[in-house]
Design an enzyme around this catalytic site. Structure first.
Site, PDB file in Angstrom:
ATOM      1  N   GLU A   1     -27.934  27.622  37.688  1.00  0.00           N
ATOM      2  CA  GLU A   1     -26.649  27.626  37.715  1.00  0.00           C
ATOM      3  C   GLU A   1     -26.099  27.552  36.402  1.00  0.00           C
ATOM      4  OE1 GLU A   1     -23.055  26.946  37.456  1.00  0.00           O
ATOM      5  OE2 GLU A   1     -23.530  24.955  37.879  1.00  0.00           O
TER       6      GLU A   1
ATOM      7  N   LYS B   1     -34.657  16.370  32.415  1.00  0.00           N
ATOM      8  CA  LYS B   1     -34.249  16.287  31.149  1.00  0.00           C
ATOM      9  C   LYS B   1     -32.889  16.387  30.957  1.00  0.00           C
ATOM     10  CE  LYS B   1     -33.288  19.278  27.790  1.00  0.00           C
ATOM     11  NZ  LYS B   1     -32.640  18.282  27.127  1.00  0.00           N
TER      12      LYS B   1
ATOM     13  N   CYS C   1     -18.115  24.987  34.502  1.00  0.00           N
ATOM     14  CA  CYS C   1     -18.681  26.320  34.739  1.00  0.00           C
ATOM     15  C   CYS C   1     -17.928  27.106  35.836  1.00  0.00           C
ATOM     16  CB  CYS C   1     -20.111  26.238  35.262  1.00  0.00           C
ATOM     17  SG  CYS C   1     -20.154  24.967  36.841  1.00  0.00           S
TER      18      CYS C   1
ATOM     19  N   GLU D   1     -17.292  33.639  28.522  1.00  0.00           N
ATOM     20  CA  GLU D   1     -17.095  32.430  28.819  1.00  0.00           C
ATOM     21  C   GLU D   1     -16.809  31.662  27.635  1.00  0.00           C
ATOM     22  OE1 GLU D   1     -19.027  28.898  31.994  1.00  0.00           O
ATOM     23  OE2 GLU D   1     -20.425  30.032  30.356  1.00  0.00           O
TER      24      GLU D   1
END
Length: 499
Positions: A265, A190, A299, A399
């Protein structure tokens, strides 16, 4: 059959773009008939509409993958033949590199040359790398006694659900698909709803390479429908996800219904430490690339900089100067562009919201952050550079996923390591020093899955990628990724023990 469309990008490239779901080597419409738009982040224009799959479509794709997993066309071919198919897919990616790079630049907003050299270049390398591993997945023989032969086999898991992010669309597809196929699994992928186009084009190359129907399936759709169903589907044996920690936790919970194997992750807030003996020019350049590259939408971005107090002023002056000189806003197809837009309006607004919280928490804005010279159209954010001495404030701990960096001073190595580890995340980190003993010592003491010494972000497909703490579970890339897509069977053979 779903319609394909003819697209012409701003750089003049033209191609036939699939718009359906890719199931059983055919592009089909979503059962609901629903579609989603993909937007050019540079000027907010609509590029195309593609099918938006839901739970019913995921069920069909999983059934196709399950059938393919058990079919002789896939299950009975040799490991070397699997490797040859992967190598051919890498060749086709190389042949179509210009198109794949154009798609990701247009769909994601990143500079075309970066998409071509880095993203598509690594995509090609990853398929070839795992092509080489396909026939080198070994078990062991284990000595116990003369009357027992014991050995292990590493067998594929089965159907692997894979959910990829929007920041490196085709490259993330390769990271996940290649090791899964090398081990003999089948896949339901996906792509992110923001950037589905390159995964669909890649699917057409999968068919051209000769993979049997059902081995690779691609279901575009929203996370709350297609992604959610893939995560909790009882016939999916493994789920691999790259994205936010919050979503990763939800996927982990959903995967528990049938104890799926998982690879996650997730988020990061990576620290970068600069000691007084470091090569200052190199430290500035790497630290700038580590946070401003890709407009901070990475990331592992080193968004927390810790600078030894004895070089504090020199570093700040050089970092501000380098940031100013290396921020050129523009189209992804303009060769001079160095600073791309954020992926969408929501991301842009979220990042800008952190500017106010930073100031209210007492951080000092020393460069940018004012949207000066930013076009009205497009989801651009001017780089923002803050300083603080408070490691507990929001911009240090959360983040942000944008061109937003916070810089703090430190006096001693122990203080630097303590601040670096004071985070819920542990994805990456970087250390700059000419003292190789200290470099290794600090790398060993930092709580992160990856540590760079005198560089930042220069990952490699042969090196494992993953994090500690709330930055994820398991590893991608390198030989270690193969462990995530196989299960170990022990076989006991009686050679003379009689009852």
């Amino acid at each position: 059959m779903a319609d394909s469309i003819e697209l012409k990008a701003p750089n003049g490239a033209t191609w036939t773009q699939p718009t359906g779901l890719f199931i059983n080597n055919e592009f089909v419409a979503a059962k609901s008939g629903e579609t989603l738009e993909t937007i050019n982040p540079f000027d907010e224009s609509v590029i195309a509409k593609v099918a938006s799959g839901g739970a019913e479509d995921v069920d069909i794709a999983v059934a196709a993958a399950r059938k393919a997993f058990k079919s002789p066309e896939w299950n009975d071919i040799s490991a070397a033949e699997r490797g040859a198919l992967l190598w051919k897919l890498g060749d086709l990616c190389e042949k179509n590199a210009h198109i794949l790079a154009t798609i990701d630049a247009w769909d994601n907003g990143k500079p075309y040359q970066q998409a071509l050299d880095e993203d598509v270049g690594e995509t090609i390398s990853v398929f070839r790398y795992y092509a080489g591993w396909a026939d080198k997945i070994y078990g062991q023989t284990i000595e116990t006694s003369k009357t027992k032969l014991a050995y292990t086999k590493h067998e594929p898991l089965g159907v692997c659900g894979q959910i990829i992010p929007w920041n490196f669309p085709v490259m993330m597809a390769a990271w996940k698909v290649a090791p899964a196929l090398a081990c003999g699994n089948t896949v339901v992928l996906k792509p992110a709803e923001q950037t589905p186009l390159s995964a669909l084009y890649l699917a057409s190359l999968v068919k051209e390479a000769g993979f049997p129907p059902g081995v690779v399936n691609v279901v575009n759709g929203l996370g709350r429908s297609a992604g959610s169903r893939l995560a909790d589907h009882p016939k999916v044996d493994k789920i691999a996800f790259t994205g936010s920690t919050l979503t990763g936790k939800a996927i982990m919970k959903a995967a528990a219904n049938n104890l799926k194997a998982i690879t996650l992750e997730t988020g990061g807030k990576s620290p970068l430490l600069v000691f007084e003996d470091a090569d200052l020019e190199q430290a500035v350049k790497w630290s700038h690339m580590g946070i401003m590259g890709g407009a901070g939408q990475v990331c592992t971005a080193t968004s927390r900089l810790y600078i030894q107090d004895t070089i504090w002023d020199k570093f700040l002056d050089a970092f501000k100067k380098h940031t100013k000189e290396n921020t050129t806003v523009g189209s992804q197809f303009d060769a001079d562009t160095t600073h791309p837009p954020q992926i969408n309006k929501a991301a842009q607004e979220k990042i800008l919201g952190f500017l106010d919280s930073a100031k209210s928490d007492g951080a000092e804005l020393i460069h940018g952050g004012k949207q000066s010279g930013i076009p009205e159209k497009g989801f651009f954010v001017e780089p923002a550079v803050f300083t603080t001495t408070n490691n507990d404030i929001q911009i240090v701990q959360e983040e942000i996923f944008g061109p937003f960096v916070v810089i703090q001073p430190f006096k001693t190595e122990e203080e630097a390591v303590e601040k670096a580890n004071d985070s819920q995340y542990g994805l990456g980190a970087a250390v700059f020093t000419k003292d190789i003993v200290r470099g290794h010592r600090v790398a060993g003491n930092i709580e992160a899955g990856m540590v760079w010494i005198n560089s930042s972000q220069d990952s490699h497909f042969g090196i494992p990628f993953g994090g500690y703490k709330q930055s994820g579970v398991g590893r991608e890339l390198g030989q270690y990724a193969l462990q995530s897509y196989t299960q170990v069977k022990a076989v006991h053979v009686n050679l003379g023990t009689y009852l």
